[in-house]
Scaffold this motif. Structure first.
Motif, mmCIF file in Angstrom:
data_model
loop_
_atom_site.group_PDB
_atom_site.id
_atom_site.type_symbol
_atom_site.label_atom_id
_atom_site.label_comp_id
_atom_site.label_asym_id
_atom_site.label_seq_id
_atom_site.Cartn_x
_atom_site.Cartn_y
_atom_site.Cartn_z
ATOM 1 N N MET A 42 0.842 -1.203 0.000
ATOM 2 C CA MET A 42 0.000 0.000 0.000
ATOM 3 C C MET A 42 0.878 1.255 0.000
ATOM 4 O O MET A 42 1.850 1.352 0.741
ATOM 5 N N MET A 43 0.518 2.220 -0.853
ATOM 6 C CA MET A 43 1.273 3.480 -0.915
ATOM 7 C C MET A 43 0.832 4.399 0.214
ATOM 8 O O MET A 43 -0.336 4.369 0.615
ATOM 9 N N PHE A 57 7.952 5.829 7.364
ATOM 10 C CA PHE A 57 8.709 5.211 8.451
ATOM 11 C C PHE A 57 8.065 3.876 8.843
ATOM 12 O O PHE A 57 8.742 2.870 9.017
ATOM 13 N N LYS A 58 6.716 3.893 8.910
ATOM 14 C CA LYS A 58 6.013 2.658 9.271
ATOM 15 C C LYS A 58 6.228 1.583 8.208
ATOM 16 O O LYS A 58 6.235 0.396 8.506
ATOM 17 N N LEU A 59 6.392 2.025 6.971
ATOM 18 C CA LEU A 59 6.492 1.062 5.862
ATOM 19 C C LEU A 59 7.948 0.731 5.515
ATOM 20 O O LEU A 59 8.227 0.166 4.468
ATOM 21 N N ARG A 60 8.887 1.119 6.410
ATOM 22 C CA ARG A 60 10.293 1.049 6.009
ATOM 23 C C ARG A 60 10.761 -0.370 5.697
ATOM 24 O O ARG A 60 11.753 -0.560 4.989
ATOM 25 N N PHE A 99 9.907 0.130 -0.454
ATOM 26 C CA PHE A 99 10.378 1.391 0.143
ATOM 27 C C PHE A 99 11.819 1.307 0.658
ATOM 28 O O PHE A 99 12.291 2.261 1.264
ATOM 29 N N GLN A 100 12.482 0.171 0.425
ATOM 30 C CA GLN A 100 13.852 0.025 0.934
ATOM 31 C C GLN A 100 14.733 1.181 0.444
ATOM 32 O O GLN A 100 14.773 1.462 -0.764
ATOM 33 N N GLY A 101 15.371 1.836 1.376
ATOM 34 C CA GLY A 101 16.306 2.909 1.007
ATOM 35 C C GLY A 101 15.634 4.238 0.704
ATOM 36 O O GLY A 101 16.318 5.247 0.510
ATOM 37 N N VAL A 102 14.296 4.257 0.664
ATOM 38 C CA VAL A 102 13.621 5.492 0.256
ATOM 39 C C VAL A 102 13.808 6.576 1.310
ATOM 40 O O VAL A 102 14.179 7.715 1.015
#
Ligand SMILES: C=Cc1c2[nH]c(c1C)Cc1[nH]c(c(CCC(=O)O)c1C)Cc1[nH]c(c(C)c1CCC(=O)O)Cc1[nH]c(c(C)c1C=C)C2
Length: 627
Positions: A158-159, A174-177, A182-185
């Motif tokens: 989910m975006m 942060f929650k989706l890290r 989202f790795q590295g985003v």
């Protein structure tokens, strides 16, 4: 929402002349220029008696509509190569067990975008055409607005939700890290302000290169590529950053003047309620304000539409977006001053310098016009400009042909619409807009070369997704059958360079889509109804250097046709949205009405961009030209 009876709406509207008030409500989020700066003619252009419109899609129809509204006695001829009007906007209502479903083959929803001239132009058109009773507005709180997914590498992620500002975005990220997409985003975003700035001599670069440089490879390949699939079906390493991300492109220049990175500048603008407005947008926002205040007749109707759309994420109509084109086609064909010529192929457009008239050569006949508005692409433009120059005894310069060839790229998209009887086909946990597939997904997860899947029922007007304006309003969506509608989009840039014989047939595309849905969503049920349609060359791709190509073509149009030949539509406006097309159609009609013969529709590209700082609270400019 269905706007319901007009009387219900009027009952809560103020019943006295509303000109300043409506202009305020509809345009309060647009900047305004002093009227004297707008160069408006009090009476219509005396040279505009006979106008040809090339192309009967949304842009051509809207241009003709605006011309006949604003220039008394003008005669208009619309030339369309197909047997039908409407171009890519095609909605099909199909009976199924228990009712009917509506399949869209082109654009399917519009964004309200009430703070943007393009959104306002569409609202205006809807109100003029009197089709607001059929409007379906999807709420900002609906699953389609809140839940958007990216498929990566083998599941839906989910975006982070729209709205809520940069801080909310950061906390969601942060929650989706730990989600692979989202790795590295987060770490890339954190260092964005310290990234080396682009060389001042660089005139353009690809969206992919720009995003990778500023925000990191993960953001480019996993997120931006998915977004660009959803809008342009395109390759982010080919599309132009300066064209598609003009504000970000400019913010990097401001960064050079000691501003603190792109993200922080955006956060500051949001906090201060300020925006940067491009020169042309500022001019046309001023013209909009003036036009509405001085000429508008349907204030109450527009006020009602705006109040509904303020609560909407997207909107459409009960019979789909072709309600707009069908209504335009009908109203124009009822006007004896408008002649509509379908199944007509334009062979050439030349110029008679002595009479200042453009000559349209079509199906073996030649007809003179005072002005031409063309929505045809750069391929046709190359031919017209070359033969006009040759007829004048001038050798056409290679730059013009090159600019036309370079900007003439486009992609094929296969649209597969499927209807399933089971209303619970998708689990509650995956309700939402649908999902996009980025370029970084391994090929074994996407051998079909799909770009994304739309959960179509969510934006068709389910009872729990639509905006309601009162208890008395009848609520009805596009589909009356109870099941679920999905759309799979295949191809786009993945098929670049493929011969037509290499593309899947429509039957193969349906099978490929079912295989994809089985792998991605575990859907094993067979659809009750499945149809596919290949849209060849339907989405222009704006290559790196597009602005310079457009500047070259603008100069050629001014010199070969004395500014009597104008262009509008997706090929020329650096965007494929229907709102943008409706806006551009209005602007070229104004250019004819006000005799702005230096404006071809491409004039904005002739100079480098300049931006103005504007305060959204007061409606005033903070600073004249920033750049
Ligand atoms: C025929 C396929 C099209 C694809 N893109 C467009 C078409 C007509 C044009 C387009 N799509 C979107 C925009 C942005 C405009 C806007 O809403 O402001 C434009 C110009 C966004 C979009 N993409 C998809 C949908 C349903 C929407 C609009 C609604 C929304 O954002 O809520 C889906 C989608 N479109 C295409 C693909 C490959 C795709 C995949 C799921 C190509």
């Amino acid at each position: 929402m269905r706007l319901g009876g007009r009387h219900a709406l009027l009952s809560h509207a103020v019943k006295h002349p509303l000109q300043p008030r409506v202009a305020q409500r509809t345009l309060r989020t647009l900047p305004r220029l002093p009227v004297d700066d707008l160069n408006l003619r009090a009476s219509a252009n005396p040279n505009a008696k006979n106008v040809a419109v090339l192309g009967g899609g949304i842009t051509g129809l809207a241009a003709a509509w605006n011309l006949q509204r604003s220039i008394p006695d003008v005669k208009i001829t619309i030339y369309e190569k197909n047997q039908w009007l409407g171009g890519w906007v095609q909605s099909e209502r199909i009976p199924v067990e228990g009712g009917h479903v509506l399949f869209e083959w082109g654009p399917r929803t519009l964004r309200p975008s009430l703070s943007n001239p393009a959104g306002v132009a569409t609202v205006d058109l809807v109100s003029q055409l009197d089709i607001a009773d059929d409007l379906i507005a999807i709420s900002k709180d609906s699953p389609a607005a809140l839940n958007r997914y990216v498929y990566y590498p083998d599941h839906l992620a989910m975006m982070p939700g729209a709205g809520g500002g940069l801080l909310t975005l950061a906390s969601q990220l942060f929650k989706l890290r730990n989600e692979p997409v989202f790795q590295g985003v987060l770490s890339s975003l954190a260092v964005e302000a310290y990234v080396a700035l682009r060389d001042p001599g660089v005139r353009d670069e690809s969206v992919g290169d720009f995003v990778r440089r500023r925000f990191g490879k993960g953001v480019a390949d996993n997120l931006a590529s998915a977004l660009l699939h959803g809008i342009y079906a395109g390759d982010l390493y080919r599309l132009s950053a300066r064209t598609l991300l003009p504000l970000l492109w400019h913010l990097e220049v401001r960064d050079r003047q000691n501003e603190p990175g792109i993200l922080l500048q955006m956060a500051a603008f949001m906090f201060q309620r300020r925006s940067l407005v491009a020169r042309n947008d500022l001019h046309f926002a001023g013209v909009y304000a003036q036009d509405m205040v001085s000429r508008d007749s349907n204030f109450d109707g527009k006020e009602a539409i705006v109040s509904v759309l303020e609560q909407a994420s997207v909107y459409t109509f009960k019979s789909g977006l072709s309600e707009i084109t069908a209504s335009l086609g009908q109203r124009l064909s009822d006007n004896p001053a408008v002649s509509i010529r379908t199944s007509s192929s334009i062979e050439d457009v030349t110029f008679d310098t002595d009479r200042s008239q453009a000559l349209v050569h079509c199906d073996g006949k030649t007809k003179p016009f005072d002005y031409v508005i063309s929505t045809l692409g750069p391929g046709e433009m190359k031919k017209f400009l070359a033969s006009t120059a040759t007829r004048r005894g001038v050798t056409p310069g290679p730059q013009v042909s090159e600019a036309c060839e370079h900007s003439g790229a486009s992609v094929n998209v296969m649209v597969v619409n499927l209807y399933f009887k089971d209303p619970n086909l998708l689990p509650q946990s995956t309700r939402g807009f649908g999902y996009l597939i980025p370029r970084s997904v391994p090929i074994e997860q996407n051998p079909e070369r799909a770009l994304g899947v739309i959960f179509g029922s969510e934006t068709s007007g389910r009872a729990d997704t639509i905006v309601r304006s009162g208890k008395d309003v009848e609520v009805e969506g596009q589909d009356t059958a109870p099941g679920v509608k999905l759309t799979v989009m295949l191809g786009g840039h993945w098929w670049d360079g493929w011969a037509p014989s290499d593309l899947p047939t429509e039957e193969e595309a349906i099978e490929m889509s079912q295989a994809l849905l089985r792998r991605h969503l575990g859907i094993v049920q067979s659809p009750e109804l499945a149809k596919a349609r290949l849209n060849p060359n339907c989405i222009p791709q704006y290559p790196v250097g597009y602005r310079d190509d457009m500047a070259t073509i603008h100069q050629a149009l001014v010199s070969e046709y004395d500014g009597r030949f104008k262009v509008a539509g997706p090929w020329w406006q650096g965007g494929v949205g229907m709102n943008d097309s409706i806006r551009k159609a209005r602007e070229v009609a104004w250019a004819i009405q006000h005799q702005w013969d230096d404006r071809t529709g491409l004039e904005d590209y002739a100079e480098d961009e300049s931006w103005f700082l504007w305060d959204r609270t007061t409606g005033n400019l903070v600073k004249d030209a920033v750049e």
